[in-house]
Design a protein around this motif. Structure first.
Motif, PDB file in Angstrom:
ATOM      1  N   PRO A 129       0.738  -1.353  -0.021  1.00 54.18           N
ATOM      2  CA  PRO A 129       0.047   0.156   0.036  1.00 54.18           C
ATOM      3  C   PRO A 129       0.780   1.420  -0.090  1.00 54.18           C
ATOM      4  O   PRO A 129       0.279   2.269  -0.247  1.00 54.18           O
ATOM      5  CB  PRO A 129      -0.852  -0.124   1.358  1.00 54.18           C
ATOM      6  N   TYR A 132      -3.731   7.140  -4.584  1.00 57.66           N
ATOM      7  CA  TYR A 132      -4.924   7.038  -3.752  1.00 57.66           C
ATOM      8  C   TYR A 132      -6.025   8.136  -4.172  1.00 57.66           C
ATOM      9  O   TYR A 132      -5.647   9.394  -4.030  1.00 57.66           O
ATOM     10  CB  TYR A 132      -4.930   7.084  -2.263  1.00 57.66           C
ATOM     11  N   TYR A 143      -9.031   1.823   1.550  1.00 56.74           N
ATOM     12  CA  TYR A 143      -9.038   1.379   0.292  1.00 56.74           C
ATOM     13  C   TYR A 143      -8.853  -0.196  -0.086  1.00 56.74           C
ATOM     14  O   TYR A 143      -7.947  -0.614   0.963  1.00 56.74           O
ATOM     15  CB  TYR A 143      -7.978   2.048  -0.810  1.00 56.74           C
ATOM     16  N   LEU A 196      -6.681  -2.805  -2.451  1.00 57.09           N
ATOM     17  CA  LEU A 196      -5.616  -2.865  -3.566  1.00 57.09           C
ATOM     18  C   LEU A 196      -5.512  -3.975  -4.037  1.00 57.09           C
ATOM     19  O   LEU A 196      -5.682  -5.265  -3.393  1.00 57.09           O
ATOM     20  CB  LEU A 196      -4.461  -2.246  -2.919  1.00 57.09           C
ATOM     21  N   VAL A 242      -6.367   0.582  -7.342  1.00 53.99           N
ATOM     22  CA  VAL A 242      -7.371   0.633  -6.277  1.00 53.99           C
ATOM     23  C   VAL A 242      -8.698   0.002  -6.985  1.00 53.99           C
ATOM     24  O   VAL A 242      -9.152   0.453  -7.844  1.00 53.99           O
ATOM     25  CB  VAL A 242      -7.729   2.219  -6.039  1.00 53.99           C
ATOM     26  N   THR A 269     -12.796   2.190  -2.791  1.00 52.26           N
ATOM     27  CA  THR A 269     -12.977   2.801  -1.868  1.00 52.26           C
ATOM     28  C   THR A 269     -13.703   2.653  -0.733  1.00 52.26           C
ATOM     29  O   THR A 269     -14.878   2.692  -1.136  1.00 52.26           O
ATOM     30  CB  THR A 269     -13.191   4.292  -2.463  1.00 52.26           C
TER      31      THR A 269
END
Length: 192
Positions: A57, A62, A109, A111, A123, A126
């Protein structure tokens, strides 16, 4: 009766110890708010005992999270598991912009693996959008389930240091997307 004009009362004098104690208490509050620790971070185990490692991450871009200057978002919590049941591990991550003081909003999020070898992770979803101004705490990924506590504010008049609403939530994969469920909490009167 004694006349006290000009006399300093003993309990109104500030000594260096008072200032040190105040500074220490303030530092503890700031440090505590900055240390959102997950219940279950990093890789999780598959049924066969092997570690599942999802995308990193710290390398992702983002959407909706723009930090000032050259600052990159800070990963506050993360966990990996096969969250969408496709046989590959994903990473759930909570991120926010760095702040010297105060509590910036969080983003949460999901991923997935990058589209190309040298690309950042994709991504996929969300879960919490930073533009909503909420903070994510008590985040965990356990047995393929994502859970957290979301802290928020009832109005713009509530100081950003002191959220006055909270909700315990979980997300699960349902009909091709992650669905948020607010968990009932006995005695809670406020929710986000």
């Amino acid at each position: 009766m004694q006349h006290l004009e000009g006399a300093e009362l003993p309990h109104t004098r500030f000594r260096p110890a008072h200032w040190i104690a105040t500074a220490a208490a303030l530092a503890a509050v700031v440090a505590g708010s900055a240390l959102i620790q997950p219940d279950d971070a990093g890789a999780t185990q598959a049924a066969d005992g092997k570690q599942l490692r999802g995308p990193d991450p710290s390398t992702a871009f983002y959407p909706g999270l723009r930090c000032g200057g050259e600052h990159r978002p800070q990963v506050q919590a993360q966990g990996s598991a096969d969250l969408d049941h496709d046989g590959r591990p994903e990473t759930a991550a909570v991120v926010r912009c760095p702040a010297g003081i105060g509590t910036p909003p969080s983003g949460a999020y999901i991923l997935g693996e990058p589209a190309a070898k040298d690309a950042p992770p994709r991504v996929l979803a969300t879960l919490v959008d930073p533009k909503d101004g909420m903070t994510v705490s008590h985040f965990s990924v356990r047995d393929g389930e994502i859970s957290a506590t979301i802290l928020g504010y009832s109005s713009k008049d509530v100081p950003r240091c002191c959220p006055d609403q909270q909700a315990k939530v979980k997300w699960d994969w349902n009909n091709g997307k992650f669905v948020r469920h607010v968990l009932p909490a006995p005695g809670d009167t406020a929710s986000v």
